[in-house]
Design a protein around this motif. Sequence first.
Motif, PDB file in Angstrom:
ATOM      1  N   ASN A 156      21.309  35.195 -56.062  1.00 54.54           N
ATOM      2  CA  ASN A 156      21.898  33.934 -56.535  1.00 54.54           C
ATOM      3  C   ASN A 156      23.403  33.874 -56.292  1.00 54.54           C
ATOM      4  OD1 ASN A 156      19.511  32.708 -57.417  1.00 54.54           O
ATOM      5  ND2 ASN A 156      19.579  33.775 -59.376  1.00 54.54           N
ATOM      6  N   GLU A 157      24.062  35.033 -56.333  1.00 53.20           N
ATOM      7  CA  GLU A 157      25.502  35.069 -56.027  1.00 53.20           C
ATOM      8  C   GLU A 157      25.748  34.697 -54.562  1.00 53.20           C
ATOM      9  OE1 GLU A 157      27.989  35.419 -58.015  1.00 53.20           O
ATOM     10  OE2 GLU A 157      27.154  36.296 -59.832  1.00 53.20           O
ATOM     11  N   VAL A 158      24.862  35.163 -53.671  1.00 46.94           N
ATOM     12  CA  VAL A 158      24.998  34.795 -52.250  1.00 46.94           C
ATOM     13  C   VAL A 158      24.821  33.293 -52.090  1.00 46.94           C
ATOM     14  CG1 VAL A 158      24.124  35.083 -49.907  1.00 46.94           C
ATOM     15  CG2 VAL A 158      24.130  37.042 -51.458  1.00 46.94           C
ATOM     16  N   LEU A 159      23.735  32.766 -52.650  1.00 50.68           N
ATOM     17  CA  LEU A 159      23.402  31.356 -52.460  1.00 50.68           C
ATOM     18  C   LEU A 159      24.448  30.422 -53.054  1.00 50.68           C
ATOM     19  CD1 LEU A 159      20.788  32.433 -51.358  1.00 50.68           C
ATOM     20  CD2 LEU A 159      19.538  30.836 -52.808  1.00 50.68           C
ATOM     21  N   ALA A 160      25.110  30.869 -54.118  1.00 49.25           N
ATOM     22  CA  ALA A 160      26.160  30.051 -54.720  1.00 49.25           C
ATOM     23  C   ALA A 160      27.329  29.856 -53.751  1.00 49.25           C
ATOM     24  CB  ALA A 160      26.656  30.703 -56.012  1.00 49.25           C
ATOM     25  N   ARG A 161      27.469  30.792 -52.789  1.00 43.90           N
ATOM     26  CA  ARG A 161      28.571  30.746 -51.829  1.00 43.90           C
ATOM     27  C   ARG A 161      28.137  30.259 -50.447  1.00 43.90           C
ATOM     28  NH1 ARG A 161      29.053  34.410 -55.630  1.00 43.90           N
ATOM     29  NH2 ARG A 161      31.122  34.942 -56.476  1.00 43.90           N
ATOM     30  N   ASP A 162      26.870  30.490 -50.109  1.00 38.14           N
ATOM     31  CA  ASP A 162      26.379  30.142 -48.767  1.00 38.14           C
ATOM     32  C   ASP A 162      24.881  29.868 -48.872  1.00 38.14           C
ATOM     33  OD1 ASP A 162      26.104  29.759 -46.060  1.00 38.14           O
ATOM     34  OD2 ASP A 162      26.266  31.885 -45.528  1.00 38.14           O
ATOM     35  N   ARG A 163      24.523  28.596 -48.996  1.00 32.88           N
ATOM     36  CA  ARG A 163      23.152  28.193 -49.356  1.00 32.88           C
ATOM     37  C   ARG A 163      22.084  28.712 -48.406  1.00 32.88           C
ATOM     38  NH1 ARG A 163      19.165  27.962 -51.035  1.00 32.88           N
ATOM     39  NH2 ARG A 163      17.896  26.353 -52.044  1.00 32.88           N
ATOM     40  N   TRP A 164      22.382  28.806 -47.113  1.00 35.68           N
ATOM     41  CA  TRP A 164      21.356  29.170 -46.130  1.00 35.68           C
ATOM     42  C   TRP A 164      21.737  30.455 -45.384  1.00 35.68           C
ATOM     43  CZ3 TRP A 164      17.489  26.481 -47.667  1.00 35.68           C
ATOM     44  CH2 TRP A 164      17.655  25.163 -48.104  1.00 35.68           C
ATOM     45  N   ASN A 165      22.240  31.424 -46.086  1.00 34.99           N
ATOM     46  CA  ASN A 165      22.708  32.677 -45.493  1.00 34.99           C
ATOM     47  C   ASN A 165      21.541  33.460 -44.876  1.00 34.99           C
ATOM     48  OD1 ASN A 165      23.353  35.729 -45.652  1.00 34.99           O
ATOM     49  ND2 ASN A 165      25.355  34.765 -45.909  1.00 34.99           N
ATOM     50  N   ARG A 166      21.591  33.657 -43.572  1.00 37.87           N
ATOM     51  CA  ARG A 166      20.481  34.271 -42.837  1.00 37.87           C
ATOM     52  C   ARG A 166      20.178  35.692 -43.330  1.00 37.87           C
ATOM     53  NH1 ARG A 166      19.456  37.488 -38.379  1.00 37.87           N
ATOM     54  NH2 ARG A 166      17.765  36.791 -36.991  1.00 37.87           N
ATOM     55  N   GLU A 167      21.209  36.521 -43.439  1.00 39.22           N
ATOM     56  CA  GLU A 167      21.023  37.914 -43.863  1.00 39.22           C
ATOM     57  C   GLU A 167      20.362  37.994 -45.232  1.00 39.22           C
ATOM     58  OE1 GLU A 167      21.676  41.100 -42.759  1.00 39.22           O
ATOM     59  OE2 GLU A 167      22.032  40.336 -40.753  1.00 39.22           O
ATOM     60  N   ALA A 168      20.774  37.105 -46.133  1.00 32.26           N
ATOM     61  CA  ALA A 168      20.244  37.153 -47.499  1.00 32.26           C
ATOM     62  C   ALA A 168      18.764  36.791 -47.533  1.00 32.26           C
ATOM     63  CB  ALA A 168      21.044  36.211 -48.392  1.00 32.26           C
ATOM     64  N   TYR A 169      18.375  35.750 -46.782  1.00 29.48           N
ATOM     65  CA  TYR A 169      16.965  35.353 -46.782  1.00 29.48           C
ATOM     66  C   TYR A 169      16.089  36.437 -46.164  1.00 29.48           C
ATOM     67  CZ  TYR A 169      17.797  30.617 -48.471  1.00 29.48           C
ATOM     68  OH  TYR A 169      18.125  29.543 -49.255  1.00 29.48           O
ATOM     69  N   LEU A 170      16.539  37.009 -45.061  1.00 28.41           N
ATOM     70  CA  LEU A 170      15.749  38.081 -44.439  1.00 28.41           C
ATOM     71  C   LEU A 170      15.739  39.324 -45.322  1.00 28.41           C
ATOM     72  CD1 LEU A 170      16.742  37.696 -40.666  1.00 28.41           C
ATOM     73  CD2 LEU A 170      14.716  36.822 -41.852  1.00 28.41           C
ATOM     74  N   GLY A 171      16.837  39.560 -46.030  1.00 24.64           N
ATOM     75  CA  GLY A 171      16.894  40.684 -46.968  1.00 24.64           C
ATOM     76  C   GLY A 171      15.895  40.522 -48.097  1.00 24.64           C
ATOM     77  N   MET A 172      15.826  39.323 -48.661  1.00 26.68           N
ATOM     78  CA  MET A 172      14.862  39.064 -49.735  1.00 26.68           C
ATOM     79  C   MET A 172      13.434  39.150 -49.217  1.00 26.68           C
ATOM     80  SD  MET A 172      16.232  38.793 -52.669  1.00 26.68           S
ATOM     81  CE  MET A 172      14.874  38.093 -53.612  1.00 26.68           C
ATOM     82  N   PRO A 199      16.298  22.788 -44.172  1.00 26.74           N
ATOM     83  CA  PRO A 199      16.527  21.996 -42.959  1.00 26.74           C
ATOM     84  C   PRO A 199      16.064  22.759 -41.706  1.00 26.74           C
ATOM     85  CG  PRO A 199      18.465  21.969 -44.391  1.00 26.74           C
ATOM     86  CD  PRO A 199      17.526  23.001 -44.947  1.00 26.74           C
ATOM     87  N   ALA A 200      15.847  22.017 -40.629  1.00 28.33           N
ATOM     88  CA  ALA A 200      15.178  22.577 -39.440  1.00 28.33           C
ATOM     89  C   ALA A 200      16.043  23.495 -38.601  1.00 28.33           C
ATOM     90  CB  ALA A 200      14.652  21.442 -38.568  1.00 28.33           C
ATOM     91  N   ASN A 201      17.360  23.509 -38.800  1.00 25.88           N
ATOM     92  CA  ASN A 201      18.200  24.320 -37.906  1.00 25.88           C
ATOM     93  C   ASN A 201      19.300  25.086 -38.644  1.00 25.88           C
ATOM     94  OD1 ASN A 201      19.743  22.125 -38.579  1.00 25.88           O
ATOM     95  ND2 ASN A 201      20.545  21.783 -36.522  1.00 25.88           N
ATOM     96  N   VAL A 202      19.025  25.480 -39.887  1.00 27.88           N
ATOM     97  CA  VAL A 202      20.001  26.286 -40.634  1.00 27.88           C
ATOM     98  C   VAL A 202      19.905  27.753 -40.190  1.00 27.88           C
ATOM     99  CG1 VAL A 202      20.159  24.783 -42.649  1.00 27.88           C
ATOM    100  CG2 VAL A 202      18.319  26.476 -42.528  1.00 27.88           C
ATOM    101  N   PRO A 203      20.903  28.588 -40.519  1.00 26.11           N
ATOM    102  CA  PRO A 203      20.894  29.977 -40.032  1.00 26.11           C
ATOM    103  C   PRO A 203      19.668  30.800 -40.436  1.00 26.11           C
ATOM    104  CG  PRO A 203      23.099  29.397 -40.755  1.00 26.11           C
ATOM    105  CD  PRO A 203      22.208  28.235 -41.127  1.00 26.11           C
ATOM    106  N   CYS A 204      19.056  30.490 -41.580  1.00 32.27           N
ATOM    107  CA  CYS A 204      17.923  31.301 -42.050  1.00 32.27           C
ATOM    108  C   CYS A 204      16.577  30.716 -41.647  1.00 32.27           C
ATOM    109  CB  CYS A 204      17.976  31.447 -43.569  1.00 32.27           C
ATOM    110  SG  CYS A 204      17.975  29.863 -44.429  1.00 32.27           S
ATOM    111  N   VAL A 205      16.567  29.825 -40.654  1.00 30.47           N
ATOM    112  CA  VAL A 205      15.360  29.079 -40.308  1.00 30.47           C
ATOM    113  C   VAL A 205      14.225  29.974 -39.802  1.00 30.47           C
ATOM    114  CG1 VAL A 205      15.989  28.573 -37.912  1.00 30.47           C
ATOM    115  CG2 VAL A 205      14.604  26.931 -39.207  1.00 30.47           C
ATOM    116  N   ALA A 206      14.530  31.178 -39.363  1.00 33.64           N
ATOM    117  CA  ALA A 206      13.482  32.059 -38.815  1.00 33.64           C
ATOM    118  C   ALA A 206      12.766  32.885 -39.883  1.00 33.64           C
ATOM    119  CB  ALA A 206      14.077  33.004 -37.766  1.00 33.64           C
TER     120      ALA A 206
END
Length: 318
Positions: A156-172, A199-206
């Motif tokens: 939640n600390e990551v998302l509060a600063r960067d909603r679509w952070n690729r590293e965080a989503y893949l980490g989770m 959204p269709a083209n954000v950094p964590c889209v994969a």
Amino acid sequence: MGFLSGRRKRSRLAPELDDQDLGRLLKSLMATTKTGMIATTDLCVAQISRLLDQDRGDWDHRAHRMGVLADYLTETQLSRAWAAREPRNADALALHAWTQVVRGRRQGSLEDADGVVDLCLRAAETSPDDPTPWVILLAVARLEVWEQSQVFGVWNEVLARDRWNREAYLGMLGYLSPEEAGSRVQVLEFVDSLSLRMPANVPCVATELTAQVHQYHSLMGRGGVEALVARNHWSQPMAVQAVDKVAHTWAQPGFLRHARALADLNVLAYALMAADRRREAAAVFEALGGVVTAWPWQADGDPLTEFEQAHRRAAAGI
């Protein structure tokens, strides 16, 4: 981001992907670190600092650059030297913490987990808007197998600063997998919750497609009959949906603009070939221009060899 030219280029493992400034820095570091002199340390630190200063506020590109640098610097003392010299520099602290995490992943555990946590918290305090220290802390949490309540707190600390952070989503995604601290059901719930609002083209889209590739690798890794029929995974509704959703958009010039778009295109090319959708894969290989990432190709052997063989099969359409 601009994809590389569609002209057939020699395949190569390129950790920098299409970040030319990062690529030049890696070449410079490779050339200068061989001398091992104190003056070299000063020069390298100055070059790294200058590069990370370029994209301040662009959290996606900073994470890409810092992650690649951490991977490269793991066997050196550069990040330690920089953090010791500039104990109030958030970039220095975060980069040193990330190198410790990379080393911990290779060894199976962190040498000094408390020390890495301290580096992350000091970096976060020094640069409160930057999600990167929290992204690194999430990686620490995975290695140390923290309780889910703690991990979701960091997330939640990551998302509060960067909603679509690729590293965080893949980490989770990794943390919630049955191989780590979760289950297949938790992975499915996590992916479902994303697909409703992402959204269709954000950094964590994969994230969704990555989950399908992990599941395929899990089936392959079981051996026996399950491995023999693993290809059937790509005809399952959720796998088909994950591929269909992105197969025709990602390779379009300018559609994906995040720093690790070419890494995600490697995942798509791999998935399309595993699903025997070779004509669609051919367009993705063209967009890649020969830039290869180790994952996911390394699951089947040498990544360059696997990539090139798949590329040839896609080009032939057979």
